[in-house]
Every structure is written in C-alpha cells, then in structure tokens.
Design a protein around this motif. Structure first.
Motif, short mmCIF file in Angstrom:
data_model
loop_
_atom_site.label_atom_id
_atom_site.label_comp_id
_atom_site.label_asym_id
_atom_site.label_seq_id
_atom_site.Cartn_x
_atom_site.Cartn_y
_atom_site.Cartn_z
N LYS A 265 0.69 -1.21 -0.20
CA LYS A 265 0.26 -0.02 0.01
C LYS A 265 0.84 1.28 0.04
O LYS A 265 0.50 2.36 -0.39
CB LYS A 265 -0.98 0.04 1.11
N GLY A 266 2.07 1.20 0.72
CA GLY A 266 2.85 2.55 0.78
C GLY A 266 4.12 2.28 -0.19
O GLY A 266 4.74 3.19 0.11
N THR B 53 -1.72 4.90 7.26
CA THR B 53 -2.26 5.40 8.75
C THR B 53 -1.60 4.78 9.58
O THR B 53 -1.57 3.29 9.87
CB THR B 53 -3.88 4.99 8.73
N ASP C 24 6.35 5.06 1.64
CA ASP C 24 6.06 6.33 1.61
C ASP C 24 4.93 6.54 2.96
O ASP C 24 3.80 5.82 2.58
CB ASP C 24 5.27 7.02 0.73
N TYR C 25 5.41 6.85 4.15
CA TYR C 25 4.75 6.76 5.40
C TYR C 25 3.49 7.73 5.22
O TYR C 25 2.40 7.62 6.03
CB TYR C 25 5.39 6.89 6.54
N ASN C 26 3.45 8.67 4.32
CA ASN C 26 2.21 9.55 4.23
C ASN C 26 1.17 8.96 3.46
O ASN C 26 0.11 9.45 3.88
CB ASN C 26 2.80 10.91 3.40
N ARG C 27 1.35 7.98 2.76
CA ARG C 27 0.25 7.15 2.36
C ARG C 27 -0.35 6.11 3.30
O ARG C 27 -1.64 5.70 3.01
CB ARG C 27 0.75 6.37 0.84
N VAL D 39 6.61 2.97 -2.98
CA VAL D 39 6.75 3.96 -4.00
C VAL D 39 8.02 3.67 -4.58
O VAL D 39 9.00 3.61 -4.22
CB VAL D 39 6.93 5.28 -2.90
#
Length: 147
Positions: free
Chosen positions: A38-39, A70, A65-68, A41
């Motif tokens: 899911k994260g 939760t 990418d931990y911004n993607r 990149v």
C-alpha cells in the motif's frame, strides 16, 4: 538498566567502542502485514541510457511512503529500547538475565561506595588533619620543655 554499564561491570577490560556497541534507536515504525504494498513507492535514481534496461538499485529503488499509510492501521510506532548492536568480545554475549544481575550488583556496589568529596571538602579535611597533628606536636614540645 544501563546495558553498557552492566557489560563494563561484567567485563571490566572491554572497550565500548571496539568490543561492543549498545544502541537505542528510539521509536521505530513497524509495518503491519500487507501495508508494504500500500505504501510502496518507486523512486528514480537516474534514468537509463538509450537501449539500457532499468536495474533496481542502479536506476530506481523502492521505498515506503508513510504519508500514504495510516498509523494504527498500516504501521505502529514501537519503542525497542537499548540493545546490543555489535559484540566483538571472545566471551559469549550475556543474556538479559545476566545483564540484569550485573546491573543490580553494580548499583549495590555504587550505593556502598563512600561519597566523593569535592575539592573544597578535601582541602578542609586535610587542613583539619594537619591542625590535629600540629596540636600533637605542641603537646610533645610542652612535655619536652617540662623535663
């Protein structure tokens, strides 16, 4: 428990920069199963030349990418604490129980140690000792004069 001090108590001649390394990375992010996709990149490092095939690690790399993601659903923040990162001694690496026992004996030894005097307190103690010796010399001189 201070792991480095416990190891130094077990192995007094061990060098903490050469023989062992203790690290504490602080809070670390731990991915839950399935969150990596899911994260994930793709980061471009350099574009391939004409006719050159893309090679992972040379032309691109994958990262998270931990911004993607939760927190709590996809990853957790975990405090690992201090740990032995490298062990270069010939002796076997101590277990948690051995380290805990060494830490407790170190604390007992430190508690039973006499308190360290400051420089000013040391000077006062020396002055009092010399003053007492001077009094003894005066008594001896008085006895000699009376004879």
């Amino acid at each position: 428990m201070n792991i480095a001090v416990a190891i130094k108590h077990l192995y007094p001649y061990a060098d903490p920069l050469r023989d062992f390394i203790v690290l504490d990375n602080g809070p670390e992010l731990v991915l839950r199963p399935g969150a990596e996709e899911k994260g994930r990149v793709r980061y471009e490092i350099k574009p391939p030349q004409n006719g050159e095939e893309s090679v992972e690690g040379v032309h691109y790399r994958y990262g998270i990418d931990y911004n993607r993601l939760t927190e709590g659903e996809d990853y957790d923040i975990v405090e690992r604490g201090p740990y032995i990162a490298a062990w270069n001694l010939d002796a076997p690496q101590p277990t948690e129980q051995e380290l805990q026992a060494a830490w407790e004996t170190y604390q007992e030894a430190e508690a039973n140690k006499p308190p360290q005097l400051t420089e000013n307190e040391q000077l006062r103690a020396e002055n009092a000792s010399l003053h007492g010796r001077l009094g003894d010399v005066e008594v001896i001189m008085a006895e000699l004069l009376s004879i």
